[in-house]
Design an enzyme around this catalytic site. Structure first.
Site, mmCIF file in Angstrom:
data_model
loop_
_atom_site.group_PDB
_atom_site.id
_atom_site.type_symbol
_atom_site.label_atom_id
_atom_site.label_comp_id
_atom_site.label_asym_id
_atom_site.label_seq_id
_atom_site.Cartn_x
_atom_site.Cartn_y
_atom_site.Cartn_z
ATOM 1 N N ARG A 22 -7.992 -4.407 43.599
ATOM 2 C CA ARG A 22 -8.852 -5.404 42.933
ATOM 3 C C ARG A 22 -10.078 -4.727 42.303
ATOM 4 O O ARG A 22 -10.424 -4.995 41.146
ATOM 5 C CB ARG A 22 -9.292 -6.436 43.967
ATOM 6 C CG ARG A 22 -10.311 -7.435 43.480
ATOM 7 C CD ARG A 22 -10.710 -8.363 44.631
ATOM 8 N NE ARG A 22 -11.644 -9.373 44.192
ATOM 9 C CZ ARG A 22 -12.953 -9.221 44.188
ATOM 10 N NH1 ARG A 22 -13.488 -8.083 44.577
ATOM 11 N NH2 ARG A 22 -13.741 -10.210 43.797
ATOM 12 N N ARG A 26 -10.845 -4.691 38.367
ATOM 13 C CA ARG A 26 -12.017 -5.438 37.883
ATOM 14 C C ARG A 26 -13.070 -4.498 37.288
ATOM 15 O O ARG A 26 -13.676 -4.820 36.265
ATOM 16 C CB ARG A 26 -12.610 -6.275 38.997
ATOM 17 C CG ARG A 26 -11.705 -7.439 39.326
ATOM 18 C CD ARG A 26 -12.396 -8.485 40.154
ATOM 19 N NE ARG A 26 -11.490 -9.602 40.359
ATOM 20 C CZ ARG A 26 -11.870 -10.858 40.517
ATOM 21 N NH1 ARG A 26 -13.133 -11.176 40.495
ATOM 22 N NH2 ARG A 26 -10.976 -11.807 40.696
ATOM 23 N N GLY A 103 -2.824 8.484 51.105
ATOM 24 C CA GLY A 103 -3.353 9.560 51.946
ATOM 25 C C GLY A 103 -3.141 10.934 51.321
ATOM 26 O O GLY A 103 -2.945 11.060 50.111
ATOM 27 N N ASP A 104 -3.162 11.960 52.171
ATOM 28 C CA ASP A 104 -3.043 13.349 51.704
ATOM 29 C C ASP A 104 -1.785 13.606 50.870
ATOM 30 O O ASP A 104 -1.810 14.358 49.904
ATOM 31 C CB ASP A 104 -2.983 14.291 52.913
ATOM 32 C CG ASP A 104 -4.369 14.657 53.394
ATOM 33 O OD1 ASP A 104 -5.344 14.321 52.714
ATOM 34 O OD2 ASP A 104 -4.449 15.288 54.468
ATOM 35 N N ASP A 128 -4.613 5.996 59.572
ATOM 36 C CA ASP A 128 -4.749 7.154 60.467
ATOM 37 C C ASP A 128 -6.128 7.824 60.453
ATOM 38 O O ASP A 128 -6.448 8.577 61.358
ATOM 39 C CB ASP A 128 -3.711 8.229 60.106
ATOM 40 C CG ASP A 128 -2.289 7.705 60.190
ATOM 41 O OD1 ASP A 128 -2.045 6.793 60.995
ATOM 42 O OD2 ASP A 128 -1.419 8.216 59.452
ATOM 43 N N GLU A 223 0.535 8.903 69.045
ATOM 44 C CA GLU A 223 1.970 9.050 68.771
ATOM 45 C C GLU A 223 2.318 10.519 68.458
ATOM 46 O O GLU A 223 1.447 11.323 68.174
ATOM 47 C CB GLU A 223 2.389 8.159 67.594
ATOM 48 C CG GLU A 223 1.788 8.585 66.275
ATOM 49 C CD GLU A 223 2.327 7.820 65.081
ATOM 50 O OE1 GLU A 223 3.328 7.094 65.192
ATOM 51 O OE2 GLU A 223 1.735 7.959 63.993
ATOM 52 N N GLN A 252 0.046 -2.358 63.962
ATOM 53 C CA GLN A 252 -1.267 -1.742 63.691
ATOM 54 C C GLN A 252 -1.550 -1.653 62.196
ATOM 55 O O GLN A 252 -2.688 -1.484 61.786
ATOM 56 C CB GLN A 252 -1.310 -0.315 64.267
ATOM 57 C CG GLN A 252 -1.239 -0.271 65.776
ATOM 58 C CD GLN A 252 -0.866 1.111 66.285
ATOM 59 O OE1 GLN A 252 -1.720 1.924 66.581
ATOM 60 N NE2 GLN A 252 0.416 1.397 66.409
ATOM 61 N N ARG A 253 -0.512 -1.711 61.368
ATOM 62 C CA ARG A 253 -0.726 -1.569 59.916
ATOM 63 C C ARG A 253 -0.940 -2.913 59.220
ATOM 64 O O ARG A 253 -1.314 -2.953 58.051
ATOM 65 C CB ARG A 253 0.481 -0.864 59.283
ATOM 66 C CG ARG A 253 0.565 0.606 59.623
ATOM 67 C CD ARG A 253 0.913 1.488 58.458
ATOM 68 N NE ARG A 253 2.101 1.149 57.737
ATOM 69 C CZ ARG A 253 3.179 1.931 57.626
ATOM 70 N NH1 ARG A 253 3.212 3.089 58.257
ATOM 71 N NH2 ARG A 253 4.188 1.582 56.897
HETATM 72 P P1 ADP Z 1 0.272 9.533 52.556
HETATM 73 O O1 ADP Z 1 -0.112 9.470 51.131
HETATM 74 O O2 ADP Z 1 -0.113 8.315 53.323
HETATM 75 O O3 ADP Z 1 -0.144 10.846 53.224
HETATM 76 P P2 ADP Z 1 3.019 10.529 52.461
HETATM 77 O O4 ADP Z 1 2.704 11.826 53.132
HETATM 78 O O5 ADP Z 1 4.246 9.805 52.868
HETATM 79 O O6 ADP Z 1 1.854 9.459 52.627
HETATM 80 O O7 ADP Z 1 3.046 10.815 50.894
HETATM 81 C C1 ADP Z 1 3.260 9.769 49.974
HETATM 82 C C2 ADP Z 1 4.086 10.277 48.835
HETATM 83 O O8 ADP Z 1 3.366 11.278 48.117
HETATM 84 C C3 ADP Z 1 5.396 10.964 49.224
HETATM 85 O O9 ADP Z 1 6.432 10.060 49.494
HETATM 86 C C4 ADP Z 1 5.688 11.757 47.960
HETATM 87 O O10 ADP Z 1 6.228 10.912 46.957
HETATM 88 C C5 ADP Z 1 4.293 12.186 47.523
HETATM 89 N N1 ADP Z 1 4.030 13.550 47.999
HETATM 90 C C6 ADP Z 1 3.813 13.956 49.278
HETATM 91 N N2 ADP Z 1 3.653 15.293 49.328
HETATM 92 C C7 ADP Z 1 3.782 15.753 48.072
HETATM 93 C C8 ADP Z 1 3.717 17.057 47.465
HETATM 94 N N3 ADP Z 1 3.511 18.172 48.190
HETATM 95 N N4 ADP Z 1 3.902 17.139 46.128
HETATM 96 C C9 ADP Z 1 4.114 16.039 45.378
HETATM 97 N N5 ADP Z 1 4.177 14.794 45.890
HETATM 98 C C10 ADP Z 1 4.017 14.634 47.210
HETATM 99 O O1 F6P Z 2 0.423 7.120 57.920
HETATM 100 C C1 F6P Z 2 0.465 5.843 58.454
HETATM 101 C C2 F6P Z 2 1.538 5.736 59.491
HETATM 102 O O2 F6P Z 2 1.518 4.401 59.955
HETATM 103 C C3 F6P Z 2 1.440 6.709 60.657
HETATM 104 O O3 F6P Z 2 0.462 6.310 61.594
HETATM 105 C C4 F6P Z 2 2.848 6.685 61.184
HETATM 106 O O4 F6P Z 2 3.161 7.883 61.828
HETATM 107 C C5 F6P Z 2 3.663 6.527 59.931
HETATM 108 O O5 F6P Z 2 2.811 5.991 58.941
HETATM 109 C C6 F6P Z 2 4.860 5.622 60.082
HETATM 110 O O6 F6P Z 2 5.533 5.597 58.877
HETATM 111 P P1 F6P Z 2 6.723 4.610 58.447
HETATM 112 O O7 F6P Z 2 6.138 3.634 57.501
HETATM 113 O O8 F6P Z 2 7.671 5.510 57.743
HETATM 114 O O9 F6P Z 2 7.245 4.006 59.682
#
Ligand code: ADP
Ligand code: F6P
Length: 319
Positions: A22, A26, A103-104, A128, A223, A252-253
């Site tokens: 949002r 916006r 996230g990362d 997390d 976990e 939790q999510r």
């Molecule tokens: P989060 O963003 O919560 O850390 P994930 O680790 O599952 O979740 O990453 C989300 C998505 O970001 C992955 O499914 C993938 O599509 C992309 N991604 C993750 N790592 C990489 C990477 N090293 N290079 C490019 N894309 C990535």
């Molecule tokens: O990153 C968020 C998270 O909920 C973690 O705490 C957990 O390990 C994971 O995602 C679970 O992922 P999924 O959606 O694949 O069950």
């Protein structure tokens, strides 16, 4: 100059993602930009599931849990051809910049697009709290409140039956949900990456509590660290405590984001657009010492999370 901006959510969903969507939309519209949404994270980007939106799209979403744009995990996004296809999809619609909320992992995907010459900004959202470049990720505080609600309820029944409850919380490989909830719930024991315990210590402490006729014992475990069912079995054998296991899991999510997360998400969304207006690309937004800041993605990904030493000391002092 940036004229058209798209936004997506990626990775595990987190309460407050809608508030961030949002705010981005916006803030962009307020600055006269044309705004687009992408469904299903990087998957929808590669598939071209991209749509222009107006302000109406963002009505009544600030309080909704999950993400109205849905999320996904797309391991193939690490491949160059897939990333090139994603950029083609954006360029086909004359979109000049992408805001990714996640996230990362999401940041790594954004960094790859940026290295290929596409302007991007990242906003941290994950229950997390495992993104080193921000004090808090969007969703963490709401998940923490949810855990506290659950543990309060477990304590009621645990106390009535003088049980030990081993409660597993999420966090992927980050102990923050366990550490923060342990303090808020006055847990008897905390087992996380940053605060491991050897089994003998656990049994000794629980035997002492049992001897003192403590009405319940709450053990909070991160976990991916150990098998909580095995641990509960051993606790029963070694301490005499009737022991149950609660794996809180995906509940939790879910749920409406807390006021903290709505405000954090609103500030971060607005900051993301401000960066784009100032031609600052390849950045991620963070909340650092109450300020909302922008940091280079590469630098952000290289940062290591600090162990919360003062909080761990507090746990040791109060347990
Ligand atoms: P989060 O963003 O919560 O850390 P994930 O680790 O599952 O979740 O990453 C989300 C998505 O970001 C992955 O499914 C993938 O599509 C992309 N991604 C993750 N790592 C990489 C990477 N090293 N290079 C490019 N894309 C990535
Ligand atoms: O990153 C968020 C998270 O909920 C973690 O705490 C957990 O390990 C994971 O995602 C679970 O992922 P999924 O959606 O694949 O069950």
């Amino acid at each position: 100059m940036i004229r058209r901006i798209a936004v997506l959510t990626s990775g595990g969903d987190a309460p407050g993602m809608n508030a961030a969507i949002r705010a981005v939309i916006r803030a962009g519209l307020y600055q006269g930009k044309e705004m687009f949404v992408i469904y299903d994270g990087y998957k929808g980007l590669v598939d071209g599931d991209i749509h222009q939106v107006t302000k109406e799209f963002t009505q009544d979403i600030i309080n909704r849990g999950g993400t109205i744009l849905r999320s996904s995990r797309l391991p193939e996004f690490k491949n160059l051809e897939v990333q090139q296809k994603a950029i083609e999809r954006l360029r086909d619609l004359d979109i000049d910049a992408l805001v990714g909320i996640g996230g990362d992992g999401t940041y790594r995907g954004l960094l790859d697009l940026y290295r290929l010459g596409f302007p991007v900004i990242g906003i941290p959202a994950s229950i997390d709290n495992d993104v080193a470049s921000t004090d808090y990720t969007i969703g963490f505080m709401t998940a923490l409140n949810t855990i506290c609600d659950c543990v309060d309820k477990i304590k009621d029944t645990s106390t009535s039956h003088q049980r030990c409850s081993v409660i597993e919380v999420m966090g992927r490989h980050c102990g923050d949900l366990a550490v923060f909830s342990s303090i808020a719930e006055a847990a008897e024991l905390t087992i996380t990456y940053d605060h491991p315990y050897d089994e003998e210590h656990i049994f000794k402490k629980l035997r002492k509590l049992k001897a003192q006729k403590k009405s319940h014992a709450i053990v909070i475990v991160s976990e991916n660290l150990l098998d909580v069912r095995e641990l509960a079995k051993k606790i029963e054998e070694k301490t005499g405590f009737d022991t149950n296991v609660e794996i809180l899991g995906h509940l939790q999510r879910g749920g409406a984001p807390s006021a903290f997360d709505r405000i954090l998400a609103s500030r971060m969304g607005a900051k993301a657009v401000e960066c784009l207006l100032n031609d600052q690309y390849g950045k991620v937004i963070g909340s650092v010492d109450e300020d909302i800041v922008a940091i280079d993605i590469e630098e952000a990904l290289a940062q290591k999370r600090d162990i919360h030493e003062p909080l761990l000391s507090l746990i040791n002092m109060l347990q």
